[in-house]
Design an enzyme around this catalytic site. Sequence first.
Site, PDB file in Angstrom:
ATOM      1  N   ASP A 170       0.764  -1.242   0.176  1.00 21.20           N
ATOM      2  CA  ASP A 170       0.031  -0.018   0.033  1.00 21.20           C
ATOM      3  C   ASP A 170       0.920   1.477  -0.073  1.00 21.20           C
ATOM      4  OD1 ASP A 170      -2.797   1.258   0.846  1.00 21.20           O
ATOM      5  OD2 ASP A 170      -1.514   2.063   1.884  1.00 21.20           O
ATOM      6  N   ASN A 193      -2.246  13.082  -4.603  1.00 17.55           N
ATOM      7  CA  ASN A 193      -3.356  13.528  -5.391  1.00 17.55           C
ATOM      8  C   ASN A 193      -3.675  14.875  -5.178  1.00 17.55           C
ATOM      9  OD1 ASN A 193      -3.379  11.124  -7.265  1.00 17.55           O
ATOM     10  ND2 ASN A 193      -5.020  10.039  -5.923  1.00 17.55           N
ATOM     11  N   HIS A 223      -4.078  14.331  -9.962  1.00 17.95           N
ATOM     12  CA  HIS A 223      -4.433  12.811 -10.281  1.00 17.95           C
ATOM     13  C   HIS A 223      -3.032  12.498 -11.198  1.00 17.95           C
ATOM     14  CE1 HIS A 223      -7.569  12.218  -7.895  1.00 17.95           C
ATOM     15  NE2 HIS A 223      -8.153  13.262  -7.987  1.00 17.95           N
ATOM     16  N   ASP A 273      -1.079   9.189 -10.904  1.00 13.60           N
ATOM     17  CA  ASP A 273      -0.973   8.261 -11.792  1.00 13.60           C
ATOM     18  C   ASP A 273       0.540   7.649 -12.167  1.00 13.60           C
ATOM     19  OD1 ASP A 273      -3.621   7.986 -12.089  1.00 13.60           O
ATOM     20  OD2 ASP A 273      -3.808   9.139 -13.892  1.00 13.60           O
ATOM     21  N   GLU A 287      -4.579   2.290  -4.425  1.00 15.49           N
ATOM     22  CA  GLU A 287      -2.901   2.270  -4.517  1.00 15.49           C
ATOM     23  C   GLU A 287      -2.442   0.963  -3.691  1.00 15.49           C
ATOM     24  OE1 GLU A 287      -4.415   4.300  -0.553  1.00 15.49           O
ATOM     25  OE2 GLU A 287      -5.149   4.318  -2.747  1.00 15.49           O
TER      26      GLU A 287
END
Length: 213
Positions: free
Chosen positions: A149, A157, A162, A166, A192
Amino acid sequence: MRFLGGIGIAAPIVLALVAVVMPSTLLATFDRGAASLVVLLVAAACGASLVAVIVYGWLRVRLGRIATAAELIVAGDTTARVSDGGGGIDGRLARAVNSIATALEEARSEATTDRLTGVASRQALIAALFNEVERANRYRRPFSVAFIDIDHFKAVNDTYGHAAGDTVLRGVADAIRMNLRASDLVGRYGGEEFMVLLAETDVEKAAELSEKL
């Protein structure tokens, strides 16, 4: 095709039998002009039979390769393709079969690969997990699962957008994939979170790999 093949085979046999068994009777039934007409009709029938045989053979060759490719695709080989250079009906069929194969291959890829990161999708990951657990239980072999994680991902973000998030996801996925064996599988479990399936790996070795990652 069977109809053409039947004509090509049956017609000359019937004509040959008539000519051999009843030649005098056949010609005596007609006057000379009519007999000549019969001979022309027989020749035309033989020609039509020859054309039927040629067309039958051509269709067998041209359509046979398309049928073979279609059978491979049905069997699951979506990489099967057939040459589609022809401009006739066989070319159209070949292009249609190739288009179907491409669509199936893309659909399979989308179903098994996470489009953003390029690693296995959740669906493919869960299917592989069940298979590996069953195999490990059946053969009493070690098997480990690791969850990864990304900490503070929401902050990335929120702060950078975002698109930056990514980029982070792709970078993490690449880093994990580059440090695994060919027999291991990494997939995006959700958001994630990533899951790593470690075949033939006990807890100690899995812990070492986790620390390395």
